[in-house]
Scaffold this active site. Structure first.
Site, PDB file in Angstrom:
ATOM      1  N   ASP A   1      14.752 -29.360  33.138  1.00 26.28           N
ATOM      2  CA  ASP A   1      14.580 -28.439  34.261  1.00 26.28           C
ATOM      3  C   ASP A   1      15.873 -28.631  35.032  1.00 26.28           C
ATOM      4  O   ASP A   1      16.071 -29.673  35.671  1.00 26.28           O
ATOM      5  CB  ASP A   1      13.374 -28.829  35.119  1.00 26.28           C
ATOM      6  CG  ASP A   1      13.192 -27.855  36.264  1.00 26.28           C
ATOM      7  OD1 ASP A   1      14.195 -27.477  36.891  1.00 26.28           O
ATOM      8  OD2 ASP A   1      12.034 -27.466  36.535  1.00 26.28           O
ATOM      9  N   HIS A   2      16.775 -27.658  34.963  1.00 24.81           N
ATOM     10  CA  HIS A   2      18.120 -27.932  35.474  1.00 24.81           C
ATOM     11  C   HIS A   2      18.130 -28.225  36.976  1.00 24.81           C
ATOM     12  O   HIS A   2      19.054 -28.846  37.479  1.00 24.81           O
ATOM     13  CB  HIS A   2      19.106 -26.817  35.103  1.00 24.81           C
ATOM     14  CG  HIS A   2      18.995 -25.577  35.940  1.00 24.81           C
ATOM     15  ND1 HIS A   2      18.051 -24.619  35.722  1.00 24.81           N
ATOM     16  CD2 HIS A   2      19.715 -25.146  37.000  1.00 24.81           C
ATOM     17  CE1 HIS A   2      18.197 -23.649  36.615  1.00 24.81           C
ATOM     18  NE2 HIS A   2      19.207 -23.943  37.408  1.00 24.81           N
TER      19      HIS A   2
ATOM     20  N   HIS B   1      10.671 -24.939  38.416  1.00 24.40           N
ATOM     21  CA  HIS B   1      11.520 -25.429  39.513  1.00 24.40           C
ATOM     22  C   HIS B   1      10.739 -25.662  40.818  1.00 24.40           C
ATOM     23  O   HIS B   1      10.870 -26.709  41.441  1.00 24.40           O
ATOM     24  CB  HIS B   1      12.656 -24.435  39.795  1.00 24.40           C
ATOM     25  CG  HIS B   1      13.412 -24.007  38.563  1.00 24.40           C
ATOM     26  ND1 HIS B   1      13.753 -24.886  37.555  1.00 24.40           N
ATOM     27  CD2 HIS B   1      13.899 -22.803  38.174  1.00 24.40           C
ATOM     28  CE1 HIS B   1      14.412 -24.226  36.608  1.00 24.40           C
ATOM     29  NE2 HIS B   1      14.509 -22.967  36.963  1.00 24.40           N
TER      30      HIS B   1
HETATM   31  C1  BG6 Z   1      16.585 -20.180  35.814  1.00 22.92           C
HETATM   32  C2  BG6 Z   1      15.882 -18.861  35.832  1.00 22.92           C
HETATM   33  O1  BG6 Z   1      15.726 -21.194  35.360  1.00 22.92           O
HETATM   34  O2  BG6 Z   1      17.013 -20.503  37.137  1.00 22.92           O
HETATM   35  C3  BG6 Z   1      16.770 -17.770  36.394  1.00 22.92           C
HETATM   36  O3  BG6 Z   1      15.494 -18.520  34.506  1.00 22.92           O
HETATM   37  C4  BG6 Z   1      17.306 -18.163  37.751  1.00 22.92           C
HETATM   38  O4  BG6 Z   1      16.081 -16.538  36.488  1.00 22.92           O
HETATM   39  C5  BG6 Z   1      17.933 -19.551  37.682  1.00 22.92           C
HETATM   40  O5  BG6 Z   1      18.273 -17.211  38.153  1.00 22.92           O
HETATM   41  C6  BG6 Z   1      18.304 -20.031  39.072  1.00 22.92           C
HETATM   42  O6  BG6 Z   1      19.033 -21.221  38.974  1.00 22.92           O
HETATM   43  P1  BG6 Z   1      20.142 -21.600  40.045  1.00 22.92           P
HETATM   44  O7  BG6 Z   1      20.637 -22.946  39.600  1.00 22.92           O
HETATM   45  O8  BG6 Z   1      21.187 -20.523  39.986  1.00 22.92           O
HETATM   46  O9  BG6 Z   1      19.442 -21.624  41.370  1.00 22.92           O
END
Ligand code: BG6
Length: 496
Positions: A188-189, A251
């Site tokens: 989960d980045h 997230h």
């Molecule tokens: C991803 C989603 O997991 O997270 C995207 O699939 C979203 O739709 C993105 O835009 C948002 O990540 P960040 O790091 O740009 O807030």
């Protein structure tokens, strides 16, 4: 020559690892993974004893592959020599995931590279591709003996991990035929972001917050993951996912778990405590879903310049899919009974902002908080694009008065902070190589999150959202999101 690096105050030997990347020709690899691996190389975490095998269907050669990697890391390169040294560790193997023979070839290449770079049998298999192939790949990795008996074997997988609890369980079952839970690194980045990792430091390393982090002192919590971008090129995927699956199941609930979990005694406890709190989310009946969760879908912007969601070529003209979610989550445990966690996320909004606002109960001083009450203290954790904290505190206004003024004690880090802080993927790949699972989601977290989200999904899927589209692209989101809090005498924190 042995290379070392410092990690957590300890001197560490450079890592020995073979990374096999499935989906090497894809967008994620190009945008995120090659730069992340390059930064690890520049910092000495990997140096002499690593290799990367890129695989995908396309018939690329090593040279072509290296050229692609070169383009993806170009902006980070400090010297030609460094770049060439890095690229020499990259190899490409065309691969059809269903063809057993291809795994035999992959095994031979892995063994050859292991010998060349003295990798000691350590393997990371990174599946940067659609989840419907995960089961086939992992099954073959085991059957064709790509898993080594001497080093470690770790699997990194990207979201989405299923589309509901049942499909996630099925997927997990497939993976578990070949890998144990303690070998599966579910990305989960958000968990790799600097300021998300800072939540625990703020909570547990500050007596003022640690002591007050409960229902006696906190009125409510807001978690906002607001995006300015539309669904961009991903309309096809998004129309089967929606904001709920795309952002809430993973997230948002991960952030909520970090904010709400019981204090861990060790880093190893973090995942256990997150699981507990996710299992304590109050399940809603379909009627309660309708009361506590609202959805939105963007239409064209008011100036007509930004198209609406349904105008996307890959989205149905009458799509019922939400691009915005807001909801009230309740946690049934001693610490949080009755404290609402308001969450919201959406696409095509007026600004990008990821932020956590913890709003304390009002002070009760008869001197200052008489009839009107005192403004609430608040700690806000800015995740992105600004990174930092803001503590909102009351004091006496200057002069011959007892009126209050509210001050924002703010620490927003400057650009050097993000330059110094490792990018999420860099951090997570290193964690995996070092065997640290803290910032990866455990199966039980995934399971609890899906169970929570499934009821909402089912409730919404059973009814057409007649009101869609209900917010304009470039606006602050649908009215229902504001009403959700207003009816409880609260409002989303507004910032200039
Ligand atoms: C991803 C989603 O997991 O997270 C995207 O699939 C979203 O739709 C993105 O835009 C948002 O990540 P960040 O790091 O740009 O807030």
């Amino acid at each position: 020559m042995l290379a070392y690096y410092i990690q957590g105050g300890q001197l560490m030997r450079e890592q020995h690892v073979l990374i096999t990347l499935f989906g090497a020709t894809g967008d994620l690899a190009h945008r995120k993974l090659y730069p992340a691996i390059f930064r690890l190389f520049q910092k000495g975490f990997i140096k002499n004893h690593f290799a990367v095998i890129g695989t995908a269907r396309r018939e690329w050669t090593d040279d072509y592959f290296r050229d692609v990697v070169k383009q993806s890391v170009q902006s980070l390169v400090k010297s030609e020599e460094e770049l060439n040294e890095f690229l020499s560790h990259f190899y490409y193997q065309p691969h059809n995931v269903n063809d057993t023979h291809h795994y035999v070839v992959l095994k031979e290449l892995s063994e050859r590279l292991d010998e060349t770079y003295q990798i000691n049998g350590n393997r990371v298999f990174y599946l940067a591709m659609a989840p419907n192939f995960f089961g086939t790949i992992t099954e073959h990795l085991k059957a064709e003996q790509l898993l080594t008996p001497n080093g470690y074997n770790r699997l990194i997988i990207e979201k989405p991990f299923g589309k509901d609890f049942a499909s996630a369980q099925e997927l997990n079952h497939q993976l578990r035929q070949s890998f144990d839970e303690n070998q599966i690194y579910r990305i989960d980045h958000y968990l790799g972001k600097e300021m998300i990792q800072n939540i625990s430091a703020v909570r547990f390393a500050n007596r003022v917050f640690e002591a007050l982090w409960n229902k006696e002192n906190i009125d409510h919590v807001q978690i906002s993951l607001l995006e300015q971008v539309s669904v961009e090129e991903r309309g096809g995927y998004y129309d089967t996912s929606g904001a709920l699956r795309d952002m809430v199941q993973n997230h948002i609930l991960q952030i909520l778990a970090l904010v709400a979990m019981e204090p861990p005694v060790s880093f190893g406890d973090i995942r256990k405590n997150k699981i507990k709190v996710l299992e304590q989310l109050r399940p809603y009946t379909p009627e309660e879903v309708k009361e506590n969760f609202v959805r939105g879908q963007y239409g064209p912007s008011e100036d007509g310049l930004k198209p609406g969601y349904r105008e996307d070529a890959n989205v149905a003209d009458d799509s019922n899919m939400e691009t915005f979610v807001a909801g009230k989550v309740l946690i049934d445990n001693e610490r949080w009974q009755g404290v609402p966690f308001y969450v919201r996320t959406g696409k095509s909004l007026n600004a990008k902002e990821t932020i956590i606002d913890v709003v304390f109960k009002e002070a009760s001083s008869p001197l200052f908080c008489g009839v009107e009450g005192c403004p609430s203290n608040r700690i806000s954790i800015h995740i992105t694009p600004r990174e930092g904290f803001c503590f909102v505190i009351n004091s006496k206004a200057v002069g011959n008065t007892i009126a209050l003024q509210t001050s924002h004690l703010e620490k927003i880090f400057d650009e050097t902070f993000s330059l110094r802080s490792p990018e999420a993927y860099e951090r997570l790949i290193l964690d995996c190589i070092e065997g640290d699972m803290t910032n990866f989601t455990h199966w039980e977290e995934v399971a609890a999150s899906w169970k929570y989200v499934d009821t909402i999904r089912q409730t919404w899927d059973s009814e057409i959202a007649e009101e869609f589209p209900n917010y304009a692209a470039g606006s602050k989101g649908p009215k229902v999101s504001f009403e959700l809090l207003e009816r409880e005498g609260r409002k989303w924190v507004e910032r200039d």
